[in-house]
Motif scaffolding. Structure first.
Motif, PDB file in Angstrom:
ATOM      1  N   ILE A  20       0.840  -1.204   0.000  1.00  0.00           N
ATOM      2  CA  ILE A  20       0.000   0.000   0.000  1.00  0.00           C
ATOM      3  C   ILE A  20       0.869   1.245   0.000  1.00  0.00           C
ATOM      4  O   ILE A  20       0.639   2.180  -0.774  1.00  0.00           O
ATOM      5  CB  ILE A  20      -0.955   0.016   1.221  1.00  0.00           C
ATOM      6  CG1 ILE A  20      -2.034  -1.047   1.066  1.00  0.00           C
ATOM      7  CG2 ILE A  20      -1.580   1.398   1.409  1.00  0.00           C
ATOM      8  CD1 ILE A  20      -2.879  -1.245   2.315  1.00  0.00           C
ATOM      9  N   VAL A  21       1.885   1.271   0.854  1.00  0.00           N
ATOM     10  CA  VAL A  21       2.780   2.435   0.921  1.00  0.00           C
ATOM     11  C   VAL A  21       3.519   2.611  -0.405  1.00  0.00           C
ATOM     12  O   VAL A  21       3.639   3.733  -0.918  1.00  0.00           O
ATOM     13  CB  VAL A  21       3.778   2.309   2.093  1.00  0.00           C
ATOM     14  CG1 VAL A  21       4.800   3.436   2.071  1.00  0.00           C
ATOM     15  CG2 VAL A  21       3.037   2.270   3.423  1.00  0.00           C
ATOM     16  N   LEU A  22       3.987   1.518  -0.990  1.00  0.00           N
ATOM     17  CA  LEU A  22       4.737   1.614  -2.247  1.00  0.00           C
ATOM     18  C   LEU A  22       3.856   2.099  -3.396  1.00  0.00           C
ATOM     19  O   LEU A  22       4.313   2.887  -4.233  1.00  0.00           O
ATOM     20  CB  LEU A  22       5.372   0.266  -2.594  1.00  0.00           C
ATOM     21  CG  LEU A  22       6.429  -0.236  -1.617  1.00  0.00           C
ATOM     22  CD1 LEU A  22       6.924  -1.619  -2.037  1.00  0.00           C
ATOM     23  CD2 LEU A  22       7.578   0.747  -1.484  1.00  0.00           C
ATOM     24  N   VAL A  23       2.612   1.661  -3.431  1.00  0.00           N
ATOM     25  CA  VAL A  23       1.697   2.133  -4.471  1.00  0.00           C
ATOM     26  C   VAL A  23       1.389   3.612  -4.253  1.00  0.00           C
ATOM     27  O   VAL A  23       1.351   4.400  -5.198  1.00  0.00           O
ATOM     28  CB  VAL A  23       0.403   1.291  -4.492  1.00  0.00           C
ATOM     29  CG1 VAL A  23      -0.682   1.954  -5.334  1.00  0.00           C
ATOM     30  CG2 VAL A  23       0.700  -0.110  -5.008  1.00  0.00           C
ATOM     31  N   ASP A  24       1.213   3.992  -3.002  1.00  0.00           N
ATOM     32  CA  ASP A  24       0.863   5.369  -2.668  1.00  0.00           C
ATOM     33  C   ASP A  24       2.023   6.340  -2.878  1.00  0.00           C
ATOM     34  O   ASP A  24       1.842   7.423  -3.429  1.00  0.00           O
ATOM     35  CB  ASP A  24       0.380   5.427  -1.213  1.00  0.00           C
ATOM     36  CG  ASP A  24      -0.116   6.796  -0.823  1.00  0.00           C
ATOM     37  OD1 ASP A  24      -0.916   7.384  -1.573  1.00  0.00           O
ATOM     38  OD2 ASP A  24       0.288   7.283   0.249  1.00  0.00           O
ATOM     39  N   ARG A  25       3.227   5.949  -2.456  1.00  0.00           N
ATOM     40  CA  ARG A  25       4.370   6.873  -2.444  1.00  0.00           C
ATOM     41  C   ARG A  25       5.402   6.635  -3.537  1.00  0.00           C
ATOM     42  O   ARG A  25       6.286   7.457  -3.744  1.00  0.00           O
ATOM     43  CB  ARG A  25       5.106   6.778  -1.105  1.00  0.00           C
ATOM     44  CG  ARG A  25       4.273   7.198   0.074  1.00  0.00           C
ATOM     45  CD  ARG A  25       5.100   7.146   1.324  1.00  0.00           C
ATOM     46  NE  ARG A  25       4.297   7.465   2.496  1.00  0.00           N
ATOM     47  CZ  ARG A  25       4.766   7.449   3.713  1.00  0.00           C
ATOM     48  NH1 ARG A  25       6.028   7.125   3.947  1.00  0.00           N
ATOM     49  NH2 ARG A  25       3.977   7.746   4.726  1.00  0.00           N
ATOM     50  N   PRO A  83       8.775   4.488  -4.951  1.00  0.00           N
ATOM     51  CA  PRO A  83       9.947   3.941  -4.261  1.00  0.00           C
ATOM     52  C   PRO A  83      10.167   4.646  -2.916  1.00  0.00           C
ATOM     53  O   PRO A  83      10.121   5.878  -2.847  1.00  0.00           O
ATOM     54  CB  PRO A  83      11.096   4.218  -5.237  1.00  0.00           C
ATOM     55  CG  PRO A  83      10.425   4.288  -6.573  1.00  0.00           C
ATOM     56  CD  PRO A  83       9.083   4.919  -6.314  1.00  0.00           C
ATOM     57  N   THR A  84      10.364   3.836  -1.881  1.00  0.00           N
ATOM     58  CA  THR A  84      10.442   4.362  -0.514  1.00  0.00           C
ATOM     59  C   THR A  84      11.571   3.680   0.231  1.00  0.00           C
ATOM     60  O   THR A  84      11.724   2.459   0.146  1.00  0.00           O
ATOM     61  CB  THR A  84       9.105   4.102   0.229  1.00  0.00           C
ATOM     62  OG1 THR A  84       8.025   4.619  -0.552  1.00  0.00           O
ATOM     63  CG2 THR A  84       9.082   4.742   1.596  1.00  0.00           C
ATOM     64  N   VAL A  85      12.379   4.455   0.951  1.00  0.00           N
ATOM     65  CA  VAL A  85      13.462   3.861   1.733  1.00  0.00           C
ATOM     66  C   VAL A  85      12.872   3.069   2.895  1.00  0.00           C
ATOM     67  O   VAL A  85      11.788   3.374   3.391  1.00  0.00           O
ATOM     68  CB  VAL A  85      14.478   4.916   2.226  1.00  0.00           C
ATOM     69  CG1 VAL A  85      15.165   5.588   1.044  1.00  0.00           C
ATOM     70  CG2 VAL A  85      13.835   5.934   3.131  1.00  0.00           C
ATOM     71  N   GLN A  86      13.605   2.042   3.322  1.00  0.00           N
ATOM     72  CA  GLN A  86      13.101   1.133   4.350  1.00  0.00           C
ATOM     73  C   GLN A  86      12.762   1.857   5.641  1.00  0.00           C
ATOM     74  O   GLN A  86      11.777   1.528   6.305  1.00  0.00           O
ATOM     75  CB  GLN A  86      14.113   0.005   4.589  1.00  0.00           C
ATOM     76  CG  GLN A  86      14.167  -0.959   3.439  1.00  0.00           C
ATOM     77  CD  GLN A  86      15.119  -2.124   3.654  1.00  0.00           C
ATOM     78  OE1 GLN A  86      15.161  -3.000   2.833  1.00  0.00           O
ATOM     79  NE2 GLN A  86      15.875  -2.144   4.720  1.00  0.00           N
ATOM     80  N   ARG A  87      13.547   2.849   6.011  1.00  0.00           N
ATOM     81  CA  ARG A  87      13.290   3.611   7.234  1.00  0.00           C
ATOM     82  C   ARG A  87      11.889   4.234   7.188  1.00  0.00           C
ATOM     83  O   ARG A  87      11.130   4.195   8.141  1.00  0.00           O
ATOM     84  CB  ARG A  87      14.372   4.681   7.396  1.00  0.00           C
ATOM     85  CG  ARG A  87      14.147   5.700   8.473  1.00  0.00           C
ATOM     86  CD  ARG A  87      15.186   6.827   8.444  1.00  0.00           C
ATOM     87  NE  ARG A  87      15.116   7.599   7.198  1.00  0.00           N
ATOM     88  CZ  ARG A  87      16.051   7.621   6.248  1.00  0.00           C
ATOM     89  NH1 ARG A  87      17.156   6.934   6.375  1.00  0.00           N
ATOM     90  NH2 ARG A  87      15.888   8.356   5.159  1.00  0.00           N
ATOM     91  N   ALA A 132       8.330   3.471   9.368  1.00  0.00           N
ATOM     92  CA  ALA A 132       7.530   4.511  10.020  1.00  0.00           C
ATOM     93  C   ALA A 132       6.089   4.482   9.524  1.00  0.00           C
ATOM     94  O   ALA A 132       5.148   4.614  10.316  1.00  0.00           O
ATOM     95  CB  ALA A 132       8.155   5.883   9.768  1.00  0.00           C
ATOM     96  N   ALA A 133       5.892   4.293   8.226  1.00  0.00           N
ATOM     97  CA  ALA A 133       4.544   4.320   7.657  1.00  0.00           C
ATOM     98  C   ALA A 133       3.696   3.121   8.072  1.00  0.00           C
ATOM     99  O   ALA A 133       2.475   3.223   8.159  1.00  0.00           O
ATOM    100  CB  ALA A 133       4.632   4.389   6.133  1.00  0.00           C
ATOM    101  N   THR A 134       4.345   1.988   8.328  1.00  0.00           N
ATOM    102  CA  THR A 134       3.591   0.771   8.658  1.00  0.00           C
ATOM    103  C   THR A 134       3.613   0.442  10.146  1.00  0.00           C
ATOM    104  O   THR A 134       2.932  -0.491  10.574  1.00  0.00           O
ATOM    105  CB  THR A 134       4.151  -0.439   7.881  1.00  0.00           C
ATOM    106  OG1 THR A 134       5.523  -0.627   8.249  1.00  0.00           O
ATOM    107  CG2 THR A 134       4.019  -0.250   6.383  1.00  0.00           C
TER     108      THR A 134
END
Length: 161
Positions: free
Chosen positions: A59-64, A66-70, A74-76
């Motif tokens: 969900i975070v990857l679709v929304d944002r 490419p996202t760093v693991q840190r 935080a998001a999950t």
């Protein structure tokens, strides 16, 4: 010989009022609601071979993008080790990949793959009837009202003073 015993009531010891009006009541109710929703939504994900923790990252990857693991952690709400395990699982399944971040070879961004996007869409289709089951006892408009209230509760407005 029986003594006259007053009928038992569900009076809160903290307040003397019926029901649970303690400071913990809302948190416990939210936890119970989360457990119910998580159980139902897990049914939709099980045939797809993933768990809610995996889907939260998708969900975070679709929304944002490419996202760093840190930031994924935080998001999950996951810890560093937990998010690494989830990303490892997603990579093994071909649903996400880690890529280096330009300018910092130590940092990896996680990106959803085309296969991950397909699974993301399939999960939504599979979950639709189950989501309806979650709110089946609500009147028209109440599910939307609940979503709005929980959104405001989870993401309170920040004072700009």
């Amino acid at each position: 010989m029986t003594a006259d015993v007053p009928p038992r009531t569900s009076v809160s010891r903290a307040t003397g009022r019926p029901g649970d009006a303690s400071p913990f009541a809302l948190g416990l109710l939210l936890r119970r609601a989360h457990m119910r929703a998580a159980t139902v939504m897990s049914e939709a994900l099980r045939p797809l071979g993933i768990e809610l923790r995996h889907f939260a990252v998708l969900i975070v990857l679709v929304d944002r993008g490419p996202t760093v693991q840190r930031d994924l952690a935080a998001a999950t709400g996951a810890d560093k080790a937990g998010i690494m395990r989830v990303v490892d699982d997603l990579e093994r399944k071909g649903l996400a990949v880690r890529k280096t971040v330009p300018g910092d070879r130590r940092v990896r961004a996680v990106e959803i793959t085309p296969q991950g996007l397909e699974l993301f869409d399939a999960a939504h289709v599979a979950a639709e009837s189950l989501a309806e089951r979650l709110v089946a006892e609500m009147d028209a408009g109440e599910a939307e009202q609940l979503t709005n209230l929980l959104t405001r509760f989870a993401y309170p407005a920040v004072d700009e003073a």
